[in-house]
Design a protein around this motif. Structure first.
Motif, PDB file in Angstrom:
ATOM      1  N   SER A  35      -4.923  18.901   9.111  1.00  0.00           N
ATOM      2  CA  SER A  35      -3.864  19.760   9.393  1.00  0.00           C
ATOM      3  C   SER A  35      -2.496  19.474   9.322  1.00  0.00           C
ATOM      4  CB  SER A  35      -4.278  20.693  10.659  1.00  0.00           C
ATOM      5  OG  SER A  35      -4.057  19.709  11.777  1.00  0.00           O
ATOM      6  N   VAL A  36      -2.348  18.193   8.871  1.00  0.00           N
ATOM      7  CA  VAL A  36      -0.830  17.755   9.053  1.00  0.00           C
ATOM      8  C   VAL A  36       0.047  18.000   7.782  1.00  0.00           C
ATOM      9  CG1 VAL A  36       0.383  15.597   9.577  1.00  0.00           C
ATOM     10  CG2 VAL A  36      -1.733  15.653  10.580  1.00  0.00           C
ATOM     11  N   ASN A  37       1.213  18.306   8.049  1.00  0.00           N
ATOM     12  CA  ASN A  37       1.929  18.547   6.687  1.00  0.00           C
ATOM     13  C   ASN A  37       2.092  17.372   5.928  1.00  0.00           C
ATOM     14  OD1 ASN A  37       3.987  18.651   5.111  1.00  0.00           O
ATOM     15  ND2 ASN A  37       5.652  19.375   6.480  1.00  0.00           N
ATOM     16  N   PRO A  38       1.626  17.274   4.889  1.00  0.00           N
ATOM     17  CA  PRO A  38       1.431  15.960   3.897  1.00  0.00           C
ATOM     18  C   PRO A  38       2.578  15.344   3.663  1.00  0.00           C
ATOM     19  CG  PRO A  38       0.912  17.837   2.534  1.00  0.00           C
ATOM     20  CD  PRO A  38       1.416  18.138   3.877  1.00  0.00           C
ATOM     21  N   GLU A  83       6.533  12.711  -4.966  1.00  0.00           N
ATOM     22  CA  GLU A  83       6.099  14.244  -4.517  1.00  0.00           C
ATOM     23  C   GLU A  83       5.777  14.256  -2.929  1.00  0.00           C
ATOM     24  OE1 GLU A  83       2.710  15.951  -6.844  1.00  0.00           O
ATOM     25  OE2 GLU A  83       3.536  15.038  -8.612  1.00  0.00           O
ATOM     26  N   PHE A  84       5.203  13.206  -2.496  1.00  0.00           N
ATOM     27  CA  PHE A  84       4.844  13.221  -0.941  1.00  0.00           C
ATOM     28  C   PHE A  84       5.828  12.630  -0.037  1.00  0.00           C
ATOM     29  CE2 PHE A  84       1.003  13.649  -3.609  1.00  0.00           C
ATOM     30  CZ  PHE A  84       0.231  14.684  -2.609  1.00  0.00           C
ATOM     31  N   LEU A 125       0.930  -1.227  -0.126  1.00  0.00           N
ATOM     32  CA  LEU A 125       0.020  -0.165   0.099  1.00  0.00           C
ATOM     33  C   LEU A 125       0.800   1.286  -0.079  1.00  0.00           C
ATOM     34  CD1 LEU A 125      -3.175   0.578   0.489  1.00  0.00           C
ATOM     35  CD2 LEU A 125      -2.370   1.931   2.437  1.00  0.00           C
ATOM     36  N   PRO A 126       0.834   2.008  -1.313  1.00  0.00           N
ATOM     37  CA  PRO A 126       1.683   2.985  -1.294  1.00  0.00           C
ATOM     38  C   PRO A 126       0.850   4.261  -0.351  1.00  0.00           C
ATOM     39  CG  PRO A 126       0.465   2.987  -3.156  1.00  0.00           C
ATOM     40  CD  PRO A 126       0.098   1.855  -2.316  1.00  0.00           C
ATOM     41  N   TYR A 127       1.837   5.577  -0.286  1.00  0.00           N
ATOM     42  CA  TYR A 127       1.079   6.614   0.298  1.00  0.00           C
ATOM     43  C   TYR A 127      -0.312   7.026  -0.264  1.00  0.00           C
ATOM     44  CZ  TYR A 127       1.110  11.558   1.925  1.00  0.00           C
ATOM     45  OH  TYR A 127       0.620  12.823   2.483  1.00  0.00           O
ATOM     46  N   GLN A 128      -1.226   7.387   0.636  1.00  0.00           N
ATOM     47  CA  GLN A 128      -2.519   7.732  -0.058  1.00  0.00           C
ATOM     48  C   GLN A 128      -2.645   9.199   0.113  1.00  0.00           C
ATOM     49  OE1 GLN A 128      -4.808   5.134  -0.873  1.00  0.00           O
ATOM     50  NE2 GLN A 128      -2.659   4.253  -1.098  1.00  0.00           N
ATOM     51  N   GLU A 129      -2.785   9.811  -1.002  1.00  0.00           N
ATOM     52  CA  GLU A 129      -2.903  11.248  -1.185  1.00  0.00           C
ATOM     53  C   GLU A 129      -4.313  11.641  -0.379  1.00  0.00           C
ATOM     54  OE1 GLU A 129      -3.072  14.848  -4.688  1.00  0.00           O
ATOM     55  OE2 GLU A 129      -2.721  12.744  -4.900  1.00  0.00           O
ATOM     56  N   LYS A 165      -0.063   1.169  -8.295  1.00  0.00           N
ATOM     57  CA  LYS A 165       1.223   1.943  -7.536  1.00  0.00           C
ATOM     58  C   LYS A 165       0.849   3.380  -7.766  1.00  0.00           C
ATOM     59  CE  LYS A 165       3.929  -1.876  -9.532  1.00  0.00           C
ATOM     60  NZ  LYS A 165       4.986  -2.258 -10.621  1.00  0.00           N
ATOM     61  N   PHE A 166       1.476   4.059  -6.835  1.00  0.00           N
ATOM     62  CA  PHE A 166       1.184   5.570  -6.713  1.00  0.00           C
ATOM     63  C   PHE A 166       2.205   6.238  -7.530  1.00  0.00           C
ATOM     64  CE2 PHE A 166       1.126   9.434  -3.762  1.00  0.00           C
ATOM     65  CZ  PHE A 166      -0.006  10.350  -4.536  1.00  0.00           C
ATOM     66  N   GLU A 167       1.896   6.940  -8.642  1.00  0.00           N
ATOM     67  CA  GLU A 167       2.638   7.615  -9.557  1.00  0.00           C
ATOM     68  C   GLU A 167       3.626   8.849  -8.846  1.00  0.00           C
ATOM     69  OE1 GLU A 167       3.624   6.255 -12.514  1.00  0.00           O
ATOM     70  OE2 GLU A 167       1.927   4.715 -12.304  1.00  0.00           O
ATOM     71  N   LYS A 168       2.697   9.568  -8.173  1.00  0.00           N
ATOM     72  CA  LYS A 168       3.303  10.462  -7.368  1.00  0.00           C
ATOM     73  C   LYS A 168       3.804  10.412  -6.046  1.00  0.00           C
ATOM     74  CE  LYS A 168      -0.595  13.071  -7.609  1.00  0.00           C
ATOM     75  NZ  LYS A 168      -1.578  14.174  -7.369  1.00  0.00           N
ATOM     76  N   LEU A 169       4.238   9.205  -5.831  1.00  0.00           N
ATOM     77  CA  LEU A 169       4.804   8.744  -4.650  1.00  0.00           C
ATOM     78  C   LEU A 169       6.062   9.822  -4.159  1.00  0.00           C
ATOM     79  CD1 LEU A 169       5.062   6.570  -2.187  1.00  0.00           C
ATOM     80  CD2 LEU A 169       6.765   5.498  -3.657  1.00  0.00           C
TER      81      LEU A 169
END
Length: 314
Positions: free
Chosen positions: A249-252, A276-277, A133-137, A270-274
């Motif tokens: 309110s958390v810095n992402p 970025e975050f 599970l990648p980061y969830q935007e 897969k998360f294409e913008k991984l």
């Protein structure tokens, strides 16, 4: 029951208002903690292939059954399974052992908790390793609301929220069949069936593909869920929109060194913008399905150990 491979005996530890069933390896390596966080519908036993390997290279390996699972507490309130409670359990576990921070490893829902933990308590995490599970935007719409729009009411995340208790009962009544049919590998590609996937699996007479584990290994999961039922673990899903609000309110951005391991045949995209975050993320792809560390234990261990060694030398 945990006898199909060498697996440590658990201790029950009181933290954060609950009791957690915790398995350890490498206690002699105090000072270098790594915490392994299972997914759904799993158990600490899903990390059986990783514990000794990590202990052998100097880690104090801490593997909790998280709240709702195994012999850990199963609070009755749905909101007791939100990201604040789940991450709070892990922080309290660090406090119990006297650790300022640790490396956290998560698979599936465990990865969701590790991402959330790192956002909420960045100073308690030194490195992140997540599987499947990648980061969830966090977009403009709450996650369940968005999933309902895109994937419909039968999508299991949505169904768990909109029809509380329905799936829980079916899974409780068909525990062996559900877990036998779920824990498979090398499944043939097929068109999605109508209806709710998890209920379909619980009702299916015959499994597809090949078994992921031996009968005695599967029995560990079956006996655990026969004792606990599924409601506590499904309540994690029932907090997704609450978690969306709690993270408002958390810095992402996660700056920690991170390793993301994907299974190329996993249904989770897969998360294409991984980057970025999680700008310091390294990505590894393995030729397997969703149950990465159980399906490809040696390759998973190699990927983790190689990356940890690189981090230590930086």
């Amino acid at each position: 029951m945990l006898n199909s491979i060498e697996f440590p005996k658990p201790v029950l530890i009181s933290v954060n208002g609950v009791q957690l069933e915790v398995f350890e390896a490498g206690r002699e390596n105090a000072g270098k903690p790594i915490v392994l966080c299972h997914g759904w519908p799993e158990h600490a036993f899903s990390w059986r292939h990783q514990m000794a390997a990590l202990a052998a290279v100097g880690y104090h390996v801490i593997v909790p059954n998280q709240r709702g699972y195994g012999n850990s507490s199963r609070p009755a309130e749905v909101t007791d399974y939100d990201i604040e409670h789940l991450s709070g359990d892990l922080i309290a576990l660090l406090d119990y052992y006297g650790y300022k921070d640790a490396t956290f490893v998560g698979h599936d829902w465990g990865a969701m908790v590790v991402w959330g933990l790192t956002l909420l308590h960045p100073d308690r995490v030194n490195k992140v390793i997540n599987l499947s599970l990648p980061y969830q935007e966090r977009g403009e719409k709450p996650w369940i609301e968005l999933m309902e729009e895109l994937l419909g009411g039968d999508y299991y995340f949505v169904h768990f929220n909109r029809q509380p208790g329905v799936a829980d009962t079916v899974l409780d009544n068909n525990t062996f069949r559900f877990l036998r049919n779920l824990y498979r590998k090398n499944e043939p590609l097929k068109q999605p069936e109508p209806g709710m996937m998890m209920i379909n699996l619980a009702n299916a007479e015959a499994p597809l593909g090949e078994p992921l584990m031996s009968d005695s290994e599967l029995a560990v999961f079956v006996s655990a869920f026969e004792a606990s039922g599924f409601t506590g673990s499904i309540n994690w899903y029932r907090n997704l929109d609450r978690n969306w609000r709690l993270l408002a309110s958390v810095n992402p951005i996660i700056q920690h060194p991170a390793l993301m391991i994907y299974g190329d045949r996993d249904m989770i995209p897969k998360f294409e913008k991984l980057k970025e975050f999680v700008p310091n993320a390294r990505v590894v792809n393995l030729d397997c399905g969703h149950w990465i560390q159980q399906e490809k234990p040696e390759e998973t261990n190699q990927a983790i150990l190689r990356w940890l060694k690189q981090q230590d030398s930086n």
